[in-house]
Design a protein around this motif. Structure first.
Motif, PDB file in Angstrom:
ATOM      1  N   THR A 153     -23.293   5.446  76.090  1.00 22.65           N
ATOM      2  CA  THR A 153     -22.717   5.932  74.899  1.00 22.65           C
ATOM      3  C   THR A 153     -23.647   5.600  73.860  1.00 22.65           C
ATOM      4  O   THR A 153     -24.144   6.608  73.084  1.00 22.65           O
ATOM      5  N   TYR A 154     -24.072   4.460  73.603  1.00 24.43           N
ATOM      6  CA  TYR A 154     -25.019   3.865  72.629  1.00 24.43           C
ATOM      7  C   TYR A 154     -26.233   4.758  72.631  1.00 24.43           C
ATOM      8  O   TYR A 154     -26.741   5.064  71.317  1.00 24.43           O
ATOM      9  N   GLU A 157     -25.914   8.508  71.595  1.00 27.32           N
ATOM     10  CA  GLU A 157     -25.667   8.818  70.419  1.00 27.32           C
ATOM     11  C   GLU A 157     -26.856   8.489  69.331  1.00 27.32           C
ATOM     12  O   GLU A 157     -26.705   8.751  68.124  1.00 27.32           O
ATOM     13  N   TYR A 158     -28.002   7.691  69.750  1.00 25.53           N
ATOM     14  CA  TYR A 158     -29.064   7.294  68.957  1.00 25.53           C
ATOM     15  C   TYR A 158     -30.198   8.396  69.301  1.00 25.53           C
ATOM     16  O   TYR A 158     -31.159   8.447  68.742  1.00 25.53           O
ATOM     17  N   ARG A 164     -33.124  13.235  75.138  1.00 16.43           N
ATOM     18  CA  ARG A 164     -31.969  12.020  75.457  1.00 16.43           C
ATOM     19  C   ARG A 164     -32.209  11.744  76.977  1.00 16.43           C
ATOM     20  O   ARG A 164     -31.568  10.613  77.511  1.00 16.43           O
ATOM     21  N   THR A 227     -24.172   3.333  65.858  1.00 18.35           N
ATOM     22  CA  THR A 227     -24.800   4.568  66.014  1.00 18.35           C
ATOM     23  C   THR A 227     -24.518   5.445  64.917  1.00 18.35           C
ATOM     24  O   THR A 227     -23.310   5.494  64.480  1.00 18.35           O
ATOM     25  N   ALA A 229     -23.590   8.831  65.159  1.00 15.40           N
ATOM     26  CA  ALA A 229     -22.647   9.657  65.552  1.00 15.40           C
ATOM     27  C   ALA A 229     -21.177   8.942  65.130  1.00 15.40           C
ATOM     28  O   ALA A 229     -20.112   9.443  64.615  1.00 15.40           O
ATOM     29  N   GLU A 233     -18.459   9.795  62.315  1.00 13.18           N
ATOM     30  CA  GLU A 233     -16.815   9.900  63.051  1.00 13.18           C
ATOM     31  C   GLU A 233     -15.934   9.054  62.239  1.00 13.18           C
ATOM     32  O   GLU A 233     -14.899   9.676  61.470  1.00 13.18           O
ATOM     33  N   THR A 396     -17.276  12.952  70.493  1.00  9.58           N
ATOM     34  CA  THR A 396     -17.636  11.583  70.166  1.00  9.58           C
ATOM     35  C   THR A 396     -16.360  10.514  69.738  1.00  9.58           C
ATOM     36  O   THR A 396     -16.352   9.458  70.236  1.00  9.58           O
ATOM     37  N   ARG A 399     -15.514   9.579  73.435  1.00 10.54           N
ATOM     38  CA  ARG A 399     -16.624   9.309  74.316  1.00 10.54           C
ATOM     39  C   ARG A 399     -16.480   7.838  75.014  1.00 10.54           C
ATOM     40  O   ARG A 399     -16.649   7.808  76.099  1.00 10.54           O
ATOM     41  N   LEU A 461     -24.512  16.450  71.216  1.00 13.41           N
ATOM     42  CA  LEU A 461     -23.379  15.854  71.974  1.00 13.41           C
ATOM     43  C   LEU A 461     -22.330  16.644  71.450  1.00 13.41           C
ATOM     44  O   LEU A 461     -22.286  17.061  70.343  1.00 13.41           O
ATOM     45  N   SER A 464     -20.742  16.102  67.742  1.00 12.55           N
ATOM     46  CA  SER A 464     -21.652  15.612  66.824  1.00 12.55           C
ATOM     47  C   SER A 464     -22.720  16.868  66.489  1.00 12.55           C
ATOM     48  O   SER A 464     -22.883  17.766  66.870  1.00 12.55           O
TER      49      SER A 464
END
Length: 503
Positions: A153-154, A157-158, A164, A227, A229, A233, A396, A399, A461, A464
């Motif tokens: 996830t980390y 989201e970066y 990706r 992150t 995202a 959020e 997000t 996630r 994502l 996002s």
């Protein structure tokens, strides 16, 4: 006027909607996440290669076959608590942040692995020895429940949308580097100390290495930021809460939705299809993974009678090949898509599992090396794409929790139990082709899951906005979005004015 209203219905992207990633921050995120995986799989590599030795240390009264099964049962027990760890750490990561939870899991993994190196043997304290080993493994399993899902996830989201797959593949690069380091260390100790030296004291050394590794990983993770995202959020959730308070009260529906129980209910009621797809892909990846990394060394030595050092070198060489090719597969998935890579890998696993095991059964060096290489190349198809595919299945705000729960349920039921089930089936049936049949079944399930998978390569994502690498790419994306919105509005306008015209 109508045209203006139509244009507003299809709002184009604005500059604020597009996130421009910071390259040094992305590198730090990938490195810190991958190092945690490296430490986790260093332990797995050590445990897999020391299975026979640990059986003699902690279960000396059993037969050699029962020792192996007992050792893998302790190995599998850690996976039974992984869903519990996912239930705790996953939703927590969605509420308080990814970075804090990843730091906590790193501490727990390092301490529990380090502690194994100090455990007394069965000959010293009797039945309490395997109990202490089991407790350490349970702590490891609980912490791991939040590790892989949080790390994927980390990174996801970066990472920029178009890279990706490549950046996510570095996470599993850390997996196989960790495994190679752990198994390589055991191989060296086996060659230097021999079986007697390993049983006496040498088995402790690999576990003691986990202490310094954990300190390095913890330092790197404490330096990370949240992150983009998750920050967006959290800001949106805070803004919504402020609006509710300004309106004169609390919204009980929204409050329930934000609670841990509300998030779990939403995961299994609104996102159950994504959960099933995730579980199918995780089964495919992890059955193949644990078959090669955890069971294959023991299969070649205990079942086929190969020399221990030869078996260890063959699997170690396979892991090196996987590590060297995994980022290429990740980059390929950015270009061709995740579905084609998963689809090709699943079909190839069904077709090539039997030939690969038959080659391994031949004995010697050359034929088993080809068999191991086939399994390694199949494994890298799944390893190189999982970290970028799985996080994209969920929005997000859910996630981390949704991925932790679905990932760990699948790993616990099918992945981590693979060495235990396969070794037990081989003993019960006397057939040394069981590993091939098990892999074929995983390939069929993976093929079904991939059929229902939506392509996510190069796309934002869920929940996002787009993520790009440069300001120039952001401007181009915004301009293209505005042009497309204008074309859509124009087409609708033309259809309204000329409904009988052909377009």
């Amino acid at each position: 006027m109508l045209r203006t209203l139509l244009r507003r219905r299809k709002q184009p992207l604005s500059a604020e909607d597009v996130t421009v990633t910071d390259r040094p921050a992305v590198r730090r995120a990938v490195s810190a996440a991958a190092l945690g995986n490296t430490m986790e799989w260093f332990d797995f590599g050590v445990y897999a290669y020391l299975a026979g030795t640990l059986g003699k240390v902690f279960f000396p009264s059993s037969s050699p076959g029962a020792q192996v099964v007992s050792t893998f049962a302790t190995f599998a027990a850690a996976f039974l608590v992984r869903p519990l760890g996912g239930l705790v750490f996953g939703p927590l990561g969605d509420r308080i942040g990814r970075q804090r939870v990843l730091a906590a899991t790193m501490i727990m993994m390092a301490v529990s692995t380090f502690a194994v190196g100090f455990l007394p043997s069965y000959n010293t304290i009797g039945f309490a020895a395997p109990i202490l080993l089991l407790i350490c493994r349970l702590v490891q399993g609980f912490s791991t429940g939040g590790e892989y899902a949080g790390a994927t996830t980390y990174i996801a989201e970066y990472a920029p949308d178009t890279r990706r797959g490549f950046l996510g593949s570095w996470l599993d690069f850390g997996t196989f580097v960790g495994y190679s380091l752990g198994s390589g260390l055991v191989t060296v100790l086996t060659a230097v100390l021999g079986d007697d030296g390993l049983v006496d004291w040498g088995w402790r050394l690999p576990f003691l290495v986990a202490g310094p590794l954990g300190l390095i990983g913890l330092y790197m993770r404490l330096r990370l930021e949240e992150t983009p995202a998750f920050q967006r959020e959290a800001e949106q959730a805070h803004h919504d809460a402020e609006e509710v308070r300004a309106a004169g009260g609390e919204d009980p529906v929204e409050e329930a939705r934000q609670s841990g129980r509300g998030r779990l209910k939403e995961i299994f009621t609104r996102h159950w299809q994504a959960v099933l797809i995730c579980m199918g892909l995780v089964l495919l990846y992890n059955v193949t993974n644990y078959m090669v990394t955890s069971y294959l060394p023991t299969f070649m030595t205990e079942t086929l009678g190969e020399d221990a050092l030869t078996a260890q070198l063959l699997v170690l060489g396979t892991m090196i090949v996987v590590a060297l090719t995994i980022t290429t597969v990740g980059r390929t998935s950015d270009r061709w898509g995740r579905r084609p890579v998963f689809m090709a890998g699943s079909a190839a696993l069904i077709a090539l599992a039997v030939p690969a095991v038959l080659l391994i059964r031949v004995g010697g060096i050359l034929a088993p090396a080809f068999g191991c290489l086939i399994l390694g190349l199949l494994l890298v198809c799944f390893a190189g794409t999982s970290a970028s595919t799985l996080p994209a299945l969920f929005p997000t705000r859910l996630r981390y929790g949704a991925l932790s729960i679905s990932f760990n349920i699948s790993v616990s039921l099918f992945g981590g139990t693979t060495p235990l089930f396969v070794s037990a089936l081989v003993q019960a049936t006397g057939s040394d082709m069981i590993p091939a049949y098990y892999l074929m079944a995983a390939g069929v399930i993976g093929l079904i899951a991939t059929f229902f998978l939506h392509e996510t390569a190069g796309r934002p994502l869920r929940g996002s906005g787009p993520m790009v690498e440069t300001e120039e790419q952001a401007h181009q994306l915004v301009a293209r979005s505005r042009a497309e919105a204008g074309r859509r509005a124009r087409d609708v306008w033309i259809r309204l004015r000329h409904p009988w015209a052909r377009h």
